[in-house]
Design a protein around this motif. Structure first.
Motif, short mmCIF file in Angstrom:
data_model
loop_
_atom_site.label_atom_id
_atom_site.label_comp_id
_atom_site.label_asym_id
_atom_site.label_seq_id
_atom_site.Cartn_x
_atom_site.Cartn_y
_atom_site.Cartn_z
N ILE A 1 -22.08 -54.47 -21.01
CA ILE A 1 -21.68 -55.59 -21.85
C ILE A 1 -22.84 -56.59 -21.86
O ILE A 1 -23.15 -57.22 -20.84
CB ILE A 1 -20.40 -56.25 -21.31
CG1 ILE A 1 -19.26 -55.21 -21.23
CG2 ILE A 1 -19.97 -57.40 -22.21
CD1 ILE A 1 -19.04 -54.63 -19.88
N PRO A 2 -23.52 -56.74 -23.01
CA PRO A 2 -24.71 -57.59 -23.07
C PRO A 2 -24.40 -59.07 -22.80
O PRO A 2 -23.28 -59.54 -23.00
CB PRO A 2 -25.20 -57.42 -24.51
CG PRO A 2 -24.45 -56.29 -25.09
CD PRO A 2 -23.21 -56.10 -24.27
N ALA A 3 -25.42 -59.78 -22.38
CA ALA A 3 -25.32 -61.23 -22.16
C ALA A 3 -24.80 -61.91 -23.42
O ALA A 3 -25.22 -61.58 -24.53
CB ALA A 3 -26.69 -61.79 -21.79
N GLY A 4 -23.86 -62.83 -23.24
CA GLY A 4 -23.33 -63.59 -24.36
C GLY A 4 -22.35 -62.85 -25.25
O GLY A 4 -21.83 -63.41 -26.22
N HIS A 5 -22.03 -61.60 -24.93
CA HIS A 5 -21.17 -60.77 -25.78
C HIS A 5 -19.69 -61.06 -25.54
O HIS A 5 -19.26 -61.29 -24.41
CB HIS A 5 -21.45 -59.29 -25.51
CG HIS A 5 -20.63 -58.37 -26.35
ND1 HIS A 5 -20.84 -58.22 -27.69
CD2 HIS A 5 -19.59 -57.56 -26.04
CE1 HIS A 5 -19.97 -57.34 -28.17
NE2 HIS A 5 -19.20 -56.93 -27.19
N GLY B 1 -23.16 -58.09 -12.41
CA GLY B 1 -22.99 -59.18 -13.35
C GLY B 1 -21.69 -59.92 -13.13
O GLY B 1 -21.07 -59.84 -12.06
N GLU B 2 -21.28 -60.64 -14.16
CA GLU B 2 -20.00 -61.36 -14.14
C GLU B 2 -19.41 -61.35 -15.53
O GLU B 2 -20.13 -61.24 -16.53
CB GLU B 2 -20.16 -62.79 -13.63
CG GLU B 2 -20.96 -63.69 -14.55
CD GLU B 2 -21.05 -65.11 -14.00
OE1 GLU B 2 -20.37 -65.98 -14.57
OE2 GLU B 2 -21.80 -65.31 -13.04
N LEU B 3 -18.10 -61.41 -15.59
CA LEU B 3 -17.38 -61.40 -16.87
C LEU B 3 -16.21 -62.36 -16.81
O LEU B 3 -15.70 -62.67 -15.73
CB LEU B 3 -16.83 -59.99 -17.16
CG LEU B 3 -17.83 -58.88 -17.42
CD1 LEU B 3 -17.11 -57.54 -17.48
CD2 LEU B 3 -18.61 -59.14 -18.70
N LEU B 4 -15.79 -62.80 -17.98
CA LEU B 4 -14.51 -63.47 -18.13
C LEU B 4 -13.56 -62.43 -18.70
O LEU B 4 -13.79 -61.89 -19.79
CB LEU B 4 -14.63 -64.67 -19.07
CG LEU B 4 -15.50 -65.81 -18.59
CD1 LEU B 4 -15.62 -66.86 -19.69
CD2 LEU B 4 -14.94 -66.42 -17.32
N ASN C 1 -18.91 -61.83 -21.71
CA ASN C 1 -19.99 -61.97 -20.74
C ASN C 1 -20.67 -63.32 -20.97
O ASN C 1 -21.48 -63.46 -21.88
CB ASN C 1 -21.01 -60.84 -20.88
CG ASN C 1 -22.10 -60.92 -19.85
OD1 ASN C 1 -22.22 -61.90 -19.14
ND2 ASN C 1 -22.92 -59.89 -19.78
N PRO C 2 -20.36 -64.33 -20.13
CA PRO C 2 -20.94 -65.66 -20.32
C PRO C 2 -22.33 -65.79 -19.67
O PRO C 2 -22.98 -66.82 -19.82
CB PRO C 2 -19.95 -66.56 -19.59
CG PRO C 2 -19.47 -65.71 -18.45
CD PRO C 2 -19.41 -64.30 -19.02
N ALA C 3 -22.77 -64.75 -18.99
CA ALA C 3 -24.01 -64.82 -18.20
C ALA C 3 -25.24 -64.50 -19.06
O ALA C 3 -25.13 -64.14 -20.23
CB ALA C 3 -23.92 -63.86 -17.03
N THR D 1 -26.96 -58.50 -18.61
CA THR D 1 -25.97 -57.48 -18.96
C THR D 1 -25.08 -57.23 -17.77
O THR D 1 -25.55 -57.12 -16.63
CB THR D 1 -26.68 -56.18 -19.38
OG1 THR D 1 -27.43 -56.45 -20.57
CG2 THR D 1 -25.70 -55.06 -19.65
N ALA D 2 -23.78 -57.15 -18.01
CA ALA D 2 -22.81 -56.78 -16.97
C ALA D 2 -22.54 -55.28 -17.10
O ALA D 2 -22.49 -54.75 -18.21
CB ALA D 2 -21.52 -57.57 -17.14
N VAL D 3 -22.39 -54.62 -15.96
CA VAL D 3 -22.15 -53.17 -15.96
C VAL D 3 -20.83 -52.90 -15.24
O VAL D 3 -20.61 -53.39 -14.13
CB VAL D 3 -23.31 -52.42 -15.27
CG1 VAL D 3 -23.04 -50.92 -15.25
CG2 VAL D 3 -24.63 -52.73 -15.97
N SER D 4 -19.98 -52.12 -15.90
CA SER D 4 -18.67 -51.81 -15.34
C SER D 4 -18.47 -50.30 -15.26
O SER D 4 -19.20 -49.52 -15.88
CB SER D 4 -17.56 -52.41 -16.22
OG SER D 4 -17.58 -51.82 -17.51
N TRP D 5 -17.48 -49.91 -14.48
CA TRP D 5 -17.03 -48.52 -14.40
C TRP D 5 -15.54 -48.55 -14.72
O TRP D 5 -14.79 -49.31 -14.11
CB TRP D 5 -17.27 -47.93 -13.01
CG TRP D 5 -16.90 -46.49 -12.95
CD1 TRP D 5 -15.73 -45.95 -12.49
CD2 TRP D 5 -17.69 -45.39 -13.41
NE1 TRP D 5 -15.75 -44.59 -12.61
CE2 TRP D 5 -16.95 -44.21 -13.17
CE3 TRP D 5 -18.96 -45.29 -13.99
CZ2 TRP D 5 -17.43 -42.94 -13.50
CZ3 TRP D 5 -19.43 -44.02 -14.30
CH2 TRP D 5 -18.68 -42.87 -14.06
#
Length: 124
Positions: free
Chosen positions: A39-43, A61-64, A92-94, A97-101
């Motif tokens: 999930i890209p930054a700012g997405h 990373g971090e996500l809302l 993704n407010p960071a 890029t946030a990476v999830s599984w």
């Protein structure tokens, strides 16, 4: 024994995010699907309602995450359980890029706010 090498994973890009699928019926899975989400930054992903349970684990990373109207900030190592029928939003407010599984059962569909239904190829 089915072994899916990183080089064999199938990449899908949709709604501005990248999904790298590993476990699918096409790769030999009988019941479950699993993929890495980037999930890209700012997405901000479109809000959607899922028909299957999802286990969403944040690797980096971090996500809302907004689940049924309640928003939580999650960070690397956190896991969110998304029950069938839940409405989900991911942002993704960071600045990275946030990476999830994500793991779910075969047959996942997501209904978008406009009523259209997405059947992700990486989950079917």
């Amino acid at each position: 024994m089915p072994v899916i090498r990183s080089s064999e994973a199938v990449v899908h890009e949709i709604h501005g995010a990248r999904f790298v699928s590993y476990a699918t019926p096409r790769s030999g899975s009988k019941e479950l699907c699993a993929w890495r989400g980037e999930i890209p930054a700012g997405h901000r992903a479109p809000v959607h309602t899922v028909n299957r349970e999802e286990i969403f684990h944040l690797l980096s990373g971090e996500l809302l995450i907004t689940l049924d109207g309640r928003t939580e900030r999650i960070t690397a190592g956190d896991t969110v359980i998304i029950n069938p029928g839940a409405t989900l939003g991911v942002e993704n407010p960071a600045q990275e890029t946030a990476v999830s599984w994500v793991t779910t059962s075969i047959g996942l569909q997501a209904e978008l706010a406009d009523g259209s239904v997405l059947t992700p190829p990486w989950a079917n």
